[in-house]
Every structure is written in C-alpha cells, then in structure tokens.
Design a protein around this motif. Structure first.
Motif, PDB file in Angstrom:
ATOM      1  N   UNK A 316       0.832  -1.203   0.000  1.00 18.81           N
ATOM      2  CA  UNK A 316       0.000   0.000   0.000  1.00 18.81           C
ATOM      3  C   UNK A 316       0.867   1.254   0.000  1.00 18.81           C
ATOM      4  N   UNK A 317       1.943   1.228   0.780  1.00 23.82           N
ATOM      5  CA  UNK A 317       2.847   2.394   0.819  1.00 23.82           C
ATOM      6  C   UNK A 317       3.508   2.614  -0.535  1.00 23.82           C
ATOM      7  N   UNK A 318       3.895   1.512  -1.204  1.00 27.21           N
ATOM      8  CA  UNK A 318       4.525   1.639  -2.518  1.00 27.21           C
ATOM      9  C   UNK A 318       3.533   2.197  -3.538  1.00 27.21           C
ATOM     10  N   UNK A 319       2.282   1.775  -3.458  1.00 28.72           N
ATOM     11  CA  UNK A 319       1.254   2.296  -4.373  1.00 28.72           C
ATOM     12  C   UNK A 319       1.027   3.778  -4.109  1.00 28.72           C
ATOM     13  N   UNK A 320       0.998   4.171  -2.819  1.00 32.56           N
ATOM     14  CA  UNK A 320       0.845   5.599  -2.490  1.00 32.56           C
ATOM     15  C   UNK A 320       1.993   6.406  -3.063  1.00 32.56           C
ATOM     16  N   UNK A 321       3.202   5.861  -2.960  1.00 39.52           N
ATOM     17  CA  UNK A 321       4.376   6.567  -3.479  1.00 39.52           C
ATOM     18  C   UNK A 321       4.276   6.733  -4.993  1.00 39.52           C
ATOM     19  N   UNK A 322       3.907   5.670  -5.678  1.00 40.51           N
ATOM     20  CA  UNK A 322       3.778   5.740  -7.136  1.00 40.51           C
ATOM     21  C   UNK A 322       2.702   6.737  -7.527  1.00 40.51           C
ATOM     22  N   UNK A 323       1.566   6.680  -6.854  1.00 38.36           N
ATOM     23  CA  UNK A 323       0.471   7.607  -7.170  1.00 38.36           C
ATOM     24  C   UNK A 323       0.871   9.051  -6.907  1.00 38.36           C
ATOM     25  N   UNK A 324       1.611   9.269  -5.799  1.00 40.66           N
ATOM     26  CA  UNK A 324       2.051  10.637  -5.483  1.00 40.66           C
ATOM     27  C   UNK A 324       3.034  11.147  -6.525  1.00 40.66           C
TER      28      UNK A 324
END
Length: 492
Positions: A316-324
């Motif tokens: 989830x953190x990696x997805x947040x980073x990519x989205x950001x």
C-alpha cells in the motif's frame, strides 16, 4: 586621588634657564606635561626617543641654532610631523621667514605674553589632532578600498569562471546588467544581445512576466524550477536561486542557475517506467494479497497473518508513493487542468476535516476546525487534497492527546484568504524550513516507514497552491509545533 591626565606633552628647547623655568611653570599650571632642555642636540635626542606633541624652540643657541635643530627634526621620520613653534627675540621678517622655511608652524616674539603662547599652542595642538584623525581616516579608507578591490577581483574571478550560469538583473525591470560566460553558453545568446535587454524582451521563459513579478515581490528563493528558452528555440530545464544585492544604491537580483536538463530527462524516463512497468504488477500483487487475507485460499497461522499484514502495508505504501509521484508530475507538467469553479471555503475545510477524522481518532488527536464562509474561484478537489495533506502531516507528527487546529481569515491588505493548519508536534529545524516543500524531503526519515509518508505530500501541496496563484509557507519551533499557511487570491 589620581593625577589628571596632561592635556599634551610639550618639549621646550631654550639655552636660557630663566626662560625654561618660566615656560615650564606656566605650562604645567595650565595642565601640560613639560620637558625642558638647554641644548639643541639634547632636544633632538629626547624628541627621537619619546616624541612630544609640540616643541617650543628658541632660535639663538650655542653650538646648534634653532634653525638647525628644526632641520634635523624635520629630516627624521620619527619627528617630522611634530609641530614646532619658534620663540625668539629676533623680530626681523627675514628671521621669521627663515623659521618657516626650516619647517616651523608659528613664530612668537620675545618678550611673549603667556595668553598668546597658550593660544598658539592650543591652536596647533588642535590642528595636529585633526591632522592625525584625518590621516587615520585616510589610512582606514585606503585599507577599505584595498579590501573592496580585493573582494571585487575575487568576485569577478568567481563570476567569470563559475560553471553555473549567473546573471545580475535589475529588480524593477528585470534588465540584464551582467552575465557570465556560462550563462551565454546555456542561453545561446551573445553578450551584446543580452546586456541592456530585459528578461521579458528576450523571452527567456514561457511566462517571463510572472517570473519578473516574483523577482519584484520575493526577497529570496532557492531551487525554483524554470524552463529557459534559448536563442535557438530549444528548452533547458534549470534550477534558479535568487538573492537581492545592493550596488551603488540600486537593488539588483543575483540569479544563479543549475542546468538539470539531463536530470529531467532521466526523471521523465523514470516516471514512464513507474507508470507503465510498476503499477500493473503492483495492482496484481495487491489483489493476490487481498485474496490471501480473505481466507479463500485457506487459513494462515498467526505468524503468517503478521507477515501478510506487513506485506500489505508495504505494498500500500509503494502504491501511495507511485500515485504521489505520478500526481506531482502531472500537476507540474500541466497535464492536470485545474477545474476551477465558484466554491465555498467553509465547505472545503469541513470536507477535509471529515476525511481525516478517522485518522485523527486512531491517533487520539483532537481536530479543531473553524470554517469561514468565503467564495473562491478554485478547483475544490485539489484544494481539499492540499488541506488533507496538511492535516495528515499534522496528525502523523503530533503526540496523542494534542490538538490540530485549522483556521481561515481574509486579508485586510490584499483580496486573499489565509488558511492555517497548526499542530503541537515535533517541529521543523530552521535549516530545513527552506527545503521542506521539495520532493522527498522529510524532517526525520528514521520513522518515515512507520508514519507512512512518501516525502511528496508537501511538494504536491505547493504545486496545487501555486497553480491557483497562491503561496504556501511554514513557521515552526522545534519541540513546540508547526503552523502551515496557505494564501489564496480571491480575485482570480
């Protein structure tokens, strides 16, 4: 009781003891220190060993006349500047002329009046003091001139040989007054084409007028991304830093650039990689993890559930980073259009608070919002995104049982509204205040994973606010808390 400091040290040279005694008594009585000698040679040695402030010199003396004594004193660097007053019974004009030619500053005829002697002494002591002060000031001025010249030469050397493009422009009109060879190299212009023209006349950027306005209204900024239009029409990505300097009573801007064109190309390649090569397998992986956690593929031991939970959180953190990253780049590149419409700030503040309430409850943080009904011409979704980012940061880095407060007020000077988000958290060190809004900047990276931050939230906030013609800044005290401010114009 200590003796008073003498007004001046006076050397009296006269072969007549009566004259010496008379002058010594009178001068001492009026606060002067007096040394008396009867021979010219003795007076010369005394003046060389301990130079007096003034010399009273008789003309007619055996072995060495007053004129000869004066010539010796004026020929010596140690005694040349000492004022010498001749006292003599000789009244002929030729004698007085000879005294002045020898280097005397005055001539008193015997028998003298003590008032006249005192007046002449005081006059020449005053002139000597003023001359010494002027000489000292002149030496200091010469030293300052030498130091300034050295500094200018040093600056000129650095300016000319710096690998970074540097330009000096007037703040009022953005007129280029001086540029270094690196600036000419990156811009493709010649010196004659640049000097005397303004940033807007040369069209050095897509929006040179906005950039000039920022120069006029900002004291300093660092690492501002700017697209430089070269003489050939190509675009160079540069980072600009700016400071105001005063030269001859005029305010100039010192612009220092750093070419990041290649870095931007690599960033774009990375963004493309992130967008196309990482999101798809990550989405698939998250689906698999969700399927495992649902129990449809069988049960897991307690240890297995813990490992699965760690995997889900990191994914989830990696997805947040990519989205950001993607979100920030789309905003910065203008690929996301701000869908502005009339909206009420109070509604946006309430919406942002409601979205963050669950997070605040989990962290045992009190959210206090004072909504203000003000109409904005803005993209409501993006403004809420900026507010939730600020609230999220405030909640993450605040201790339990404290309050995060959001307020707003209209400005009385300009048609704008100021929104503040205040916490009682760890605060931001002063050396990080300038860089906190840059990408991947965090106050303390040691607990970034635990807090779930990507280091992009504040950078996204800044880009959203600047796209609305506003500005964002922070005031903070370590261990006491931070207050983030957003100022948005009301007339756009």
């Amino acid at each position: 009781m200590p003796e008073p400091t003498p007004k001046a040290d006076i050397l009296v040279i006269d072969d007549t003891p009566e004259n010496l005694n008379l002058l010594s008594v009178l001068l001492i009585k009026h606060g002067y220190k007096v040394r008396s000698v009867t021979k010219g040679s003795t007076g010369i040695r005394g003046a060389q060993v301990m130079p007096p402030d003034l010399i009273l010199l008789d003309v007619n003396m055996p072995q060495m006349s007053g004129y000869e004594v004066c010539h010796h004193l004026k020929a010596d660097d140690r005694t040349r500047e000492i004022p010498i007053i001749f006292i003599s019974a000789l009244e002929a004009v030729s004698d007085k002329v000879k005294a002045f030619q020898a280097g005397g500053v005055d001539y008193i005829t015997k028998p003298f009046q003590i008032e006249e002697v005192l007046a002449r002494i005081e006059t020449h002591l005053t002139l000597r003091r003023l001359q010494s002060q002027l000489q000292l000031q002149n030496e200091q001025l010469q030293q300052e001139i030498r130091e300034r010249k050295h500094a200018e030469e040093k600056f000129a050397t650095i300016f000319q040989h710096s690998p970074n493009p540097i330009a000096i422009v007037t703040v009022s009109e953005g007129q280029l007054m001086e540029v270094n060879p690196s600036f000419l190299s990156i811009s493709g212009y010649t010196r004659d084409q640049v000097i005397g023209n303004s940033i807007t006349q040369l069209h050095l950027g897509h929006d040179s007028t906005t950039f000039l306005r920022r120069l006029q209204t900002t004291e300093t900024f660092h690492n501002l991304e700017f697209e430089l239009l070269t003489h050939s029409g190509s675009v160079k990505s540069i980072l600009l830093s700016f400071d105001r300097i005063e030269l001859n009573g005029t305010t100039y801007a010192l612009l220092i650039a750093n070419d990041i064109t290649e870095r931007k190309r690599l960033e774009n390649e990375f963004i493309s990689l992130v967008s196309h090569e990482l999101r798809t397998p990550l989405t698939s992986m998250m689906g698999s993890l969700d399927l495992l956690s649902s129990g449809q593929l069988g049960g897991l031991t307690e240890q297995g559930q813990q490992v699965l939970s760690i995997g889900v959180k990191n994914a989830e953190r990696l997805i947040r980073l990519i989205n950001d990253i993607l979100d920030l780049e789309r905003i910065r590149s203008g690929k996301i259009t701000m869908n502005r419409r009339s909206c009420n700030l109070a509604d946006l503040m309430i919406q942002a608070t409601e979205e963050m309430q669950a997070m605040a409850d989990r962290s045992k943080i009190q959210l206090s919002t004072e909504p203000v009904s003000i109409l904005l011409n803005a993209d409501p979704d993006r403004i809420v995104q900026a507010l939730t980012n600020l609230l999220s940061n405030a909640i993450k880095f605040s201790p339990a049982q404290t309050t995060v407060q959001m307020q707003a007020c209209s400005s009385g000077h300009t048609p704008s509204v100021c929104i503040s988000v205040c916490d009682q958290g760890r605060g931001i060190p002063s050396h990080q205040i300038q860089t906190i809004f840059e990408r991947f900047q965090q106050v303390d990276t040691s607990d970034a994973r635990q807090k779930g931050g990507t280091g992009l939230g504040l950078s996204i906030c800044r880009n959203i606010i600047e796209q609305h013609g506003g500005r964002i800044w922070v005031e903070s005290t370590v261990k006491q808390g931070s207050t983030f401010y957003i100022e948005l114009p009301l007339n756009t």
